[in-house]
Structures are given as structure tokens and as C-alpha cells.
Design a protein around this motif. Structure first.
Motif, PDB file in Angstrom:
ATOM      1  N   ALA A  33      -3.109  22.110   7.150  1.00 49.83           N
ATOM      2  CA  ALA A  33      -2.357  20.892   7.446  1.00 49.83           C
ATOM      3  C   ALA A  33      -3.252  19.661   7.482  1.00 49.83           C
ATOM      4  O   ALA A  33      -2.827  18.564   7.144  1.00 49.83           O
ATOM      5  N   LEU A  34      -4.501  19.830   7.893  1.00 54.78           N
ATOM      6  CA  LEU A  34      -5.403  18.685   7.962  1.00 54.78           C
ATOM      7  C   LEU A  34      -5.881  18.235   6.588  1.00 54.78           C
ATOM      8  O   LEU A  34      -6.381  17.130   6.436  1.00 54.78           O
ATOM      9  N   ASP A  35      -5.741  19.078   5.560  1.00 54.79           N
ATOM     10  CA  ASP A  35      -6.191  18.752   4.215  1.00 54.79           C
ATOM     11  C   ASP A  35      -5.106  18.111   3.360  1.00 54.79           C
ATOM     12  O   ASP A  35      -5.350  17.786   2.214  1.00 54.79           O
ATOM     13  N   THR A  36      -3.907  17.920   3.864  1.00 58.19           N
ATOM     14  CA  THR A  36      -2.831  17.377   3.048  1.00 58.19           C
ATOM     15  C   THR A  36      -3.082  15.904   2.771  1.00 58.19           C
ATOM     16  O   THR A  36      -3.605  15.170   3.611  1.00 58.19           O
ATOM     17  N   PRO A  37      -2.717  15.447   1.557  1.00 58.04           N
ATOM     18  CA  PRO A  37      -2.929  14.039   1.220  1.00 58.04           C
ATOM     19  C   PRO A  37      -1.968  13.135   1.987  1.00 58.04           C
ATOM     20  O   PRO A  37      -0.934  13.577   2.479  1.00 58.04           O
ATOM     21  N   ASP A  38      -2.326  11.899   2.050  1.00 53.08           N
ATOM     22  CA  ASP A  38      -1.483  10.890   2.675  1.00 53.08           C
ATOM     23  C   ASP A  38      -0.167  10.818   1.899  1.00 53.08           C
ATOM     24  O   ASP A  38      -0.178  10.645   0.685  1.00 53.08           O
ATOM     25  N   PRO A  39       0.991  10.959   2.543  1.00 53.23           N
ATOM     26  CA  PRO A  39       2.258  10.977   1.812  1.00 53.23           C
ATOM     27  C   PRO A  39       2.581   9.653   1.120  1.00 53.23           C
ATOM     28  O   PRO A  39       3.441   9.609   0.261  1.00 53.23           O
ATOM     29  N   THR A  40       1.902   8.567   1.472  1.00 50.72           N
ATOM     30  CA  THR A  40       2.172   7.297   0.804  1.00 50.72           C
ATOM     31  C   THR A  40       1.384   7.151  -0.487  1.00 50.72           C
ATOM     32  O   THR A  40       1.611   6.230  -1.247  1.00 50.72           O
ATOM     33  N   VAL A  41       0.453   8.064  -0.757  1.00 49.68           N
ATOM     34  CA  VAL A  41      -0.309   8.024  -1.993  1.00 49.68           C
ATOM     35  C   VAL A  41       0.539   8.651  -3.091  1.00 49.68           C
ATOM     36  O   VAL A  41       0.918   9.807  -3.000  1.00 49.68           O
ATOM     37  N   MET A  42       0.840   7.866  -4.101  1.00 49.60           N
ATOM     38  CA  MET A  42       1.682   8.361  -5.177  1.00 49.60           C
ATOM     39  C   MET A  42       0.802   9.084  -6.201  1.00 49.60           C
ATOM     40  O   MET A  42      -0.222   8.570  -6.614  1.00 49.60           O
ATOM     41  N   THR A  43       1.220  10.278  -6.608  1.00 50.08           N
ATOM     42  CA  THR A  43       0.429  11.080  -7.543  1.00 50.08           C
ATOM     43  C   THR A  43       1.317  11.662  -8.618  1.00 50.08           C
ATOM     44  O   THR A  43       2.532  11.670  -8.504  1.00 50.08           O
ATOM     45  N   GLY A  44       0.704  12.167  -9.659  1.00 50.29           N
ATOM     46  CA  GLY A  44       1.411  12.917 -10.679  1.00 50.29           C
ATOM     47  C   GLY A  44       1.699  12.110 -11.924  1.00 50.29           C
ATOM     48  O   GLY A  44       1.620  10.882 -11.933  1.00 50.29           O
ATOM     49  N   PRO A  45       2.056  12.811 -13.007  1.00 51.79           N
ATOM     50  CA  PRO A  45       2.297  12.141 -14.278  1.00 51.79           C
ATOM     51  C   PRO A  45       3.514  11.223 -14.264  1.00 51.79           C
ATOM     52  O   PRO A  45       3.514  10.191 -14.938  1.00 51.79           O
ATOM     53  N   ARG A  46       4.533  11.573 -13.505  1.00 55.01           N
ATOM     54  CA  ARG A  46       5.703  10.693 -13.432  1.00 55.01           C
ATOM     55  C   ARG A  46       5.330   9.367 -12.790  1.00 55.01           C
ATOM     56  O   ARG A  46       5.743   8.304 -13.246  1.00 55.01           O
ATOM     57  N   VAL A  47       4.555   9.443 -11.745  1.00 52.02           N
ATOM     58  CA  VAL A  47       4.137   8.225 -11.047  1.00 52.02           C
ATOM     59  C   VAL A  47       3.250   7.380 -11.952  1.00 52.02           C
ATOM     60  O   VAL A  47       3.443   6.173 -12.076  1.00 52.02           O
ATOM     61  N   THR A  48       2.291   8.027 -12.607  1.00 54.69           N
ATOM     62  CA  THR A  48       1.387   7.314 -13.502  1.00 54.69           C
ATOM     63  C   THR A  48       2.180   6.628 -14.611  1.00 54.69           C
ATOM     64  O   THR A  48       1.957   5.457 -14.917  1.00 54.69           O
ATOM     65  N   SER A  49       3.113   7.347 -15.187  1.00 57.11           N
ATOM     66  CA  SER A  49       3.940   6.791 -16.257  1.00 57.11           C
ATOM     67  C   SER A  49       4.762   5.609 -15.763  1.00 57.11           C
ATOM     68  O   SER A  49       4.838   4.571 -16.426  1.00 57.11           O
ATOM     69  N   LEU A  50       5.363   5.745 -14.604  1.00 55.53           N
ATOM     70  CA  LEU A  50       6.185   4.675 -14.047  1.00 55.53           C
ATOM     71  C   LEU A  50       5.344   3.447 -13.735  1.00 55.53           C
ATOM     72  O   LEU A  50       5.747   2.319 -14.041  1.00 55.53           O
ATOM     73  N   VAL A  51       4.174   3.639 -13.162  1.00 52.42           N
ATOM     74  CA  VAL A  51       3.282   2.515 -12.845  1.00 52.42           C
ATOM     75  C   VAL A  51       2.869   1.798 -14.121  1.00 52.42           C
ATOM     76  O   VAL A  51       2.888   0.562 -14.194  1.00 52.42           O
ATOM     77  N   GLU A  52       2.518   2.557 -15.157  1.00 44.40           N
ATOM     78  CA  GLU A  52       2.121   1.940 -16.425  1.00 44.40           C
ATOM     79  C   GLU A  52       3.276   1.183 -17.062  1.00 44.40           C
ATOM     80  O   GLU A  52       3.089   0.099 -17.622  1.00 44.40           O
ATOM     81  N   GLN A  53       4.484   1.729 -16.969  1.00 51.15           N
ATOM     82  CA  GLN A  53       5.663   1.043 -17.506  1.00 51.15           C
ATOM     83  C   GLN A  53       5.911  -0.270 -16.749  1.00 51.15           C
ATOM     84  O   GLN A  53       6.205  -1.290 -17.357  1.00 51.15           O
TER      85      GLN A  53
END
Length: 141
Positions: A33-53
Motif C-alpha cells: 500500500a505504501l508503494d502505490t502511486p499518487d492517484p492524481t498522477v495521470m498515467t498510461g497510453p490513453r492519458v498520454t494520447s489525450l494530453v498530446e491531443q
């Protein structure tokens, strides 16, 4: 002597097989549980694609404004619509551990496409419809 050689060979083979598997497992470790990323950090190919768009649409708005293809108020309105889409994406990603589920991703892309289509209509660069037989071509949209 034959048994000793076979044992050494088998041991060496086991080590050679186990080493890459151990390295793979270590690289794909699912932490606690202590190793989980911050939930506000957006990750993944969908996010990357949306940000680039979104960056592309924002750059198009800026370019259109700099060439006086659209008014300052229209540019502000389009930038604001893009910012709202970005905020919605951040909200969705924050609620799903930084990921955007497929349904929300497609909805956000649809909304962003609407902004892009509006920009193309406002600048006169959208696809034209009609063959001119009725007096002219008309923007699609």
C-alpha cells in the motif's frame, strides 16, 4: 563422474533459467500500500494520447489567434473549453488511480474533437461540403 557432470549441468541450467525469471519478477513487483502511486498522477497510453491531443488543439488555437484567423474572445472561449476537458480528464484519472477508463476516454476525445471542429469552422479550414451546383461549397459543421 558421469553423475557429477550431469548434476553440474542440471544445476547450471536451472540457474540460467531462473535468473531471467527472477529479474522479470523483480521488475514487475507489485508493492504494498505504501508503494502505490499518487492517484492524481495521470498515467498510461490513453492519458498520454489525450494530453498530446489537447496540446495540439491548444497550439492550433494559439496559431489561429496569432494569424488573426479567429478573434481574441473566440480563442479564449476555445482555450477555456479545452481547459474544462483537461480538468475532467484529471478528475476521472484521480478517481481511477491515474487511469482513464475507455468510456470516459472516448467521451473526452469526442468533446475535444468538437472543440477542434469548431476551431476549423471558425478559421475556414474545415472540410467543405457541396459541389457548387447550388451556389457554393459550405463548411461541414
Amino acid at each position: 563422474m558421469r553423475i557429477s557432470t550431469s548434476l553440474k549441468t542440471a544445476t547450471l541450467a536451472a540457474v540460467l533459467i531462473a535468473a531471467p525469471l527472477a529479474a522479470y519478477a523483480a521488475g514487475h513487483h507489485r508493492g504494498g500500500a505504501l508503494d502505490t502511486p499518487d492517484p492524481t498522477v495521470m498515467t498510461g497510453p490513453r492519458v498520454t494520447s489525450l494530453v498530446e491531443q489537447m496540446q495540439g488543439v491548444n497550439q492550433g488555437i494559439t496559431d489561429a489567434r496569432e494569424t488573426n484567423s479567429i478573434s481574441a474572445s473566440e480563442a479564449q472561449h476555445l482555450h477555456m473549453r479545452t481547459a474544462h476537458i483537461s480538468q475532467a480528464a484529471q478528475h476521472v484519472a484521480a478517481s481511477d488511480h491515474g487511469r482513464i477508463p475507455s468510456a470516459q476516454y472516448h467521451e473526452l476525445l469526442r468533446r475535444l474533437d468538437n472543440v477542434d471542429q469548431r476551431l476549423m469552422n471558425d478559421t475556414g479550414s474545415s472540410f467543405m461540403m457541396g459541389d457548387g451546383s447550388d451556389g457554393g461549397n459550405y463548411p461541414n459543421g
